[in-house]
Design a protein around this motif. Structure first.
Motif, PDB file in Angstrom:
ATOM      1  N   MET A   1       0.525  -1.134  -0.627  1.00  0.00           N
ATOM      2  CA  MET A   1      -0.171   0.078   0.245  1.00  0.00           C
ATOM      3  C   MET A   1       0.919   1.575   0.033  1.00  0.00           C
ATOM      4  O   MET A   1       1.408   1.527   0.793  1.00  0.00           O
ATOM      5  N   LYS A   2       0.730   1.992  -1.031  1.00  0.00           N
ATOM      6  CA  LYS A   2       1.314   3.260  -1.084  1.00  0.00           C
ATOM      7  C   LYS A   2       0.760   3.963  -1.340  1.00  0.00           C
ATOM      8  O   LYS A   2      -0.259   4.110  -2.576  1.00  0.00           O
ATOM      9  N   TRP A   3       1.108   5.417  -1.005  1.00  0.00           N
ATOM     10  CA  TRP A   3      -0.379   6.738  -1.343  1.00  0.00           C
ATOM     11  C   TRP A   3       0.744   7.962  -1.900  1.00  0.00           C
ATOM     12  O   TRP A   3       1.482   8.129  -1.015  1.00  0.00           O
ATOM     13  N   GLY A   5       4.042   7.739  -3.169  1.00  0.00           N
ATOM     14  CA  GLY A   5       4.714   7.256  -2.543  1.00  0.00           C
ATOM     15  C   GLY A   5       5.407   7.539  -1.102  1.00  0.00           C
ATOM     16  O   GLY A   5       6.234   6.789  -0.703  1.00  0.00           O
ATOM     17  N   LYS A   7       5.061   5.577   2.332  1.00  0.00           N
ATOM     18  CA  LYS A   7       4.894   4.227   2.334  1.00  0.00           C
ATOM     19  C   LYS A   7       4.648   4.316   4.169  1.00  0.00           C
ATOM     20  O   LYS A   7       4.999   4.320   5.124  1.00  0.00           O
ATOM     21  N   ASP A   9       3.860   3.317   7.771  1.00  0.00           N
ATOM     22  CA  ASP A   9       4.558   2.585   8.943  1.00  0.00           C
ATOM     23  C   ASP A   9       3.802   1.272   9.923  1.00  0.00           C
ATOM     24  O   ASP A   9       2.887   1.786   9.273  1.00  0.00           O
ATOM     25  N   TYR A  13      -0.564   0.763  10.241  1.00  0.00           N
ATOM     26  CA  TYR A  13      -0.971   0.221   9.928  1.00  0.00           C
ATOM     27  C   TYR A  13      -1.514  -0.530  11.388  1.00  0.00           C
ATOM     28  O   TYR A  13      -2.733  -0.978  11.381  1.00  0.00           O
ATOM     29  N   ASP A  35      -1.350  -7.238   3.288  1.00  0.00           N
ATOM     30  CA  ASP A  35      -0.693  -6.456   2.912  1.00  0.00           C
ATOM     31  C   ASP A  35       0.776  -5.281   3.442  1.00  0.00           C
ATOM     32  O   ASP A  35       1.954  -5.576   2.675  1.00  0.00           O
ATOM     33  N   MET A  39       4.365  -5.550   2.192  1.00  0.00           N
ATOM     34  CA  MET A  39       5.445  -4.323   1.871  1.00  0.00           C
ATOM     35  C   MET A  39       6.633  -4.462   2.459  1.00  0.00           C
ATOM     36  O   MET A  39       7.216  -2.994   3.056  1.00  0.00           O
ATOM     37  N   VAL A  41       6.583  -4.626   6.528  1.00  0.00           N
ATOM     38  CA  VAL A  41       6.398  -3.655   8.039  1.00  0.00           C
ATOM     39  C   VAL A  41       6.842  -5.092   8.721  1.00  0.00           C
ATOM     40  O   VAL A  41       6.566  -6.141   8.725  1.00  0.00           O
TER      41      VAL A  41
END
Length: 83
Positions: A1-3, A5, A7, A9, A13, A35, A39, A41
Motif C-alpha cells: 500500500m502506497k499513497w 510515494g 509508505k 509505517d 498499519y 499487505d 510491504m 513491515v
C-alpha cells in the motif's frame, strides 16, 4: 500500500488494523495484514498482540490462538493472549 510515494509505517498499519477490528471488517484485517507482510513491515510483538486481541474479541479464536502461540514462542506472555 502506497499513497503518492508514502509508505505507511507500523503505527499507521496498527491504527488501521484496530479500526477494522472495531468495525468487524475481518476480511479487511486479513488483507491489511497480508499487505503489511508484502510491504516488509516488521512483524513484531506489538502487531501480534493487536492481532491476537482483535481476533479474539471478534470470535476468530483459531486466528487469535495462532497469534498468541507466536508470542509465546518468543517468550512473551500476555494474560489476554492465552488460549
Amino acid at each position: 500500500m502506497k499513497w503518492n510515494g508514502f509508505k505507511p509505517d507500523m503505527l499507521v498499519y496498527v491504527t488501521m488494523l484496530q479500526a477494522h477490528f472495531q468495525s468487524k471488517h475481518m476480511i479487511d484485517v486479513m488483507m491489511l495484514h497480508a499487505d503489511m507482510v508484502k510491504m516488509g513491515v516488521i512483524q513484531n510483538t506489538f502487531i501480534y498482540r493487536v492481532l491476537s486481541r482483535g481476533y479474539r474479541e471478534n470470535g476468530y479464536l483459531k486466528s487469535a490462538l495462532m497469534c498468541s502461540e507466536y508470542l509465546m514462542e518468543y517468550g512473551i506472555h500476555f494474560p489476554e493472549c492465552r488460549g
